[in-house]
Design an enzyme around this catalytic site. Sequence first.
Site, PDB file in Angstrom:
ATOM      1  N   GLY A  23      40.080  42.075  44.201  1.00 21.89           N
ATOM      2  CA  GLY A  23      41.288  42.472  43.485  1.00 21.89           C
ATOM      3  C   GLY A  23      41.614  43.949  43.486  1.00 21.89           C
ATOM      4  N   ASP A  80      40.521  45.879  39.162  1.00 25.63           N
ATOM      5  CA  ASP A  80      41.938  45.548  39.070  1.00 25.63           C
ATOM      6  C   ASP A  80      42.371  45.337  37.617  1.00 25.63           C
ATOM      7  OD1 ASP A  80      40.456  43.205  38.791  1.00 25.63           O
ATOM      8  OD2 ASP A  80      41.564  42.061  40.295  1.00 25.63           O
ATOM      9  N   ASP A  94      39.717  41.945  31.491  1.00 26.56           N
ATOM     10  CA  ASP A  94      40.141  40.725  30.804  1.00 26.56           C
ATOM     11  C   ASP A  94      39.139  40.448  29.683  1.00 26.56           C
ATOM     12  OD1 ASP A  94      41.844  38.352  30.757  1.00 26.56           O
ATOM     13  OD2 ASP A  94      40.150  37.270  31.586  1.00 26.56           O
ATOM     14  N   LYS A 121      44.092  43.680  29.544  1.00 26.60           N
ATOM     15  CA  LYS A 121      44.622  42.664  28.620  1.00 26.60           C
ATOM     16  C   LYS A 121      43.741  42.670  27.379  1.00 26.60           C
ATOM     17  CE  LYS A 121      44.744  39.094  31.643  1.00 26.60           C
ATOM     18  NZ  LYS A 121      45.133  37.821  32.307  1.00 26.60           N
ATOM     19  N   PHE A 147      48.847  35.407  32.921  1.00 29.91           N
ATOM     20  CA  PHE A 147      48.111  35.390  34.176  1.00 29.91           C
ATOM     21  C   PHE A 147      48.994  36.041  35.247  1.00 29.91           C
ATOM     22  CE2 PHE A 147      46.648  33.808  38.210  1.00 29.91           C
ATOM     23  CZ  PHE A 147      45.272  33.975  38.100  1.00 29.91           C
ATOM     24  N   VAL A 148      48.544  37.174  35.767  1.00 27.77           N
ATOM     25  CA  VAL A 148      49.391  37.955  36.675  1.00 27.77           C
ATOM     26  C   VAL A 148      48.858  37.925  38.113  1.00 27.77           C
ATOM     27  CG1 VAL A 148      50.330  39.497  34.915  1.00 27.77           C
ATOM     28  CG2 VAL A 148      48.160  40.082  36.014  1.00 27.77           C
ATOM     29  N   ASP A 172      45.276  37.754  42.846  1.00 26.51           N
ATOM     30  CA  ASP A 172      45.690  36.519  43.507  1.00 26.51           C
ATOM     31  C   ASP A 172      45.814  35.343  42.557  1.00 26.51           C
ATOM     32  OD1 ASP A 172      42.849  36.186  43.025  1.00 26.51           O
ATOM     33  OD2 ASP A 172      42.941  34.475  44.381  1.00 26.51           O
ATOM     34  N   ARG A 226      48.323  38.450  46.750  1.00 21.01           N
ATOM     35  CA  ARG A 226      47.687  39.770  46.609  1.00 21.01           C
ATOM     36  C   ARG A 226      48.550  40.863  47.232  1.00 21.01           C
ATOM     37  NH1 ARG A 226      42.304  39.098  45.019  1.00 21.01           N
ATOM     38  NH2 ARG A 226      41.179  37.355  45.914  1.00 21.01           N
TER      39      ARG A 226
HETATM   40  P1  5GP Z   1      36.579  39.820  33.045  1.00 20.63           P
HETATM   41  O1  5GP Z   1      35.120  39.783  33.372  1.00 20.63           O
HETATM   42  O2  5GP Z   1      37.064  41.094  32.456  1.00 20.63           O
HETATM   43  O3  5GP Z   1      37.019  38.621  32.248  1.00 20.63           O
HETATM   44  O4  5GP Z   1      37.229  39.522  34.430  1.00 20.63           O
HETATM   45  C1  5GP Z   1      38.011  40.311  35.093  1.00 20.63           C
HETATM   46  C2  5GP Z   1      38.347  39.639  36.400  1.00 20.63           C
HETATM   47  O5  5GP Z   1      38.985  38.363  36.219  1.00 20.63           O
HETATM   48  C3  5GP Z   1      39.348  40.511  37.102  1.00 20.63           C
HETATM   49  O6  5GP Z   1      38.715  41.521  37.848  1.00 20.63           O
HETATM   50  C4  5GP Z   1      40.140  39.519  37.915  1.00 20.63           C
HETATM   51  O7  5GP Z   1      39.505  39.318  39.145  1.00 20.63           O
HETATM   52  C5  5GP Z   1      40.104  38.238  37.076  1.00 20.63           C
HETATM   53  N1  5GP Z   1      41.328  38.160  36.259  1.00 20.63           N
HETATM   54  C6  5GP Z   1      41.442  38.396  34.939  1.00 20.63           C
HETATM   55  N2  5GP Z   1      42.719  38.274  34.521  1.00 20.63           N
HETATM   56  C7  5GP Z   1      43.442  37.958  35.627  1.00 20.63           C
HETATM   57  C8  5GP Z   1      44.842  37.712  35.858  1.00 20.63           C
HETATM   58  O8  5GP Z   1      45.716  37.757  34.972  1.00 20.63           O
HETATM   59  N3  5GP Z   1      45.192  37.425  37.147  1.00 20.63           N
HETATM   60  C9  5GP Z   1      44.296  37.356  38.163  1.00 20.63           C
HETATM   61  N4  5GP Z   1      44.756  37.076  39.380  1.00 20.63           N
HETATM   62  N5  5GP Z   1      42.973  37.588  37.982  1.00 20.63           N
HETATM   63  C10 5GP Z   1      42.551  37.886  36.730  1.00 20.63           C
HETATM   64 MG    MG Z   2      38.213  41.633  39.741  1.00 14.86          MG
END
Ligand code: 5GP
Ligand code: MG
Length: 200
Positions: free
Chosen positions: A49, A104, A107, A135, A156-157, A163, A169
């Site tokens: 990402g 990227d 979350d 987020k 969800f973006v 992607d 992407r």
């Molecule tokens: P975390 O460990 O913070 O939950 O995960 C982050 C990862 O989840 C990001 O690096 C990304 O790859 C994926 N992710 C989280 N939110 C989104 C979203 O809204 N869209 C997409 N495409 N991937 C997301």
């Molecule tokens: Mg990621």
Amino acid sequence: MDGAPSLRDDISDVIVSEQQLDEALNRLAASITADLGECRPLLVGVLTGAFMFMADLVRRLDFPLQIEFICARSYGEDTQAGELTMVMDLSCEVAGRHVLIVDDILDSGHTLALLVRILQQRGAASVRTCCLLDKPARRAVEFEADYVGVRIPDRFVVGYGLDYAHHHRNLPFVGVLRPELYRDQHQEPSPRHEVRSSDA
Ligand code: 5GP
Ligand code: MG
């Protein structure tokens, strides 16, 4: 090409426009330069990402630095929350280095929190984190990035590196897909479902 399908037609809402991305990148580059410009940092991009964000960010950094990539999954069929599977590790030592992890989107926070801990355990002199998108509403662990591009709502973006099922992407902005394009048409995907996003 006449009649070729346009990815842009798949987007229902633009969440971060190209101009907003440009402004965020300039702001991030200025802060990172002020903090790390004199210590030859190691920048670690989280694949897949962060590939586009990393490329655009480093173009704005006019000081010596090293660029590496890492690929890790913090959840999926074979992992539990709090566990990280390293799909592709760094090819260099981090001991004694000032590290900046570039991701990227922040979350739940699991991925970055775990990566920070791993690089600290390897003896990094310092570990900072930079994410293009944040987020905050979705955070599951206590974690804040040192550098944040744009805070976005809990949607969800896709685009600008992110992607849905391996696609979108290559859009130059961040947006939300038209609902009928999701496998489950009644629900926007949650990144917790590995099938929905091929990244961590
Ligand atoms: P975390 O460990 O913070 O939950 O995960 C982050 C990862 O989840 C990001 O690096 C990304 O790859 C994926 N992710 C989280 N939110 C989104 C979203 O809204 N869209 C997409 N495409 N991937 C997301
Ligand atoms: Mg990621």
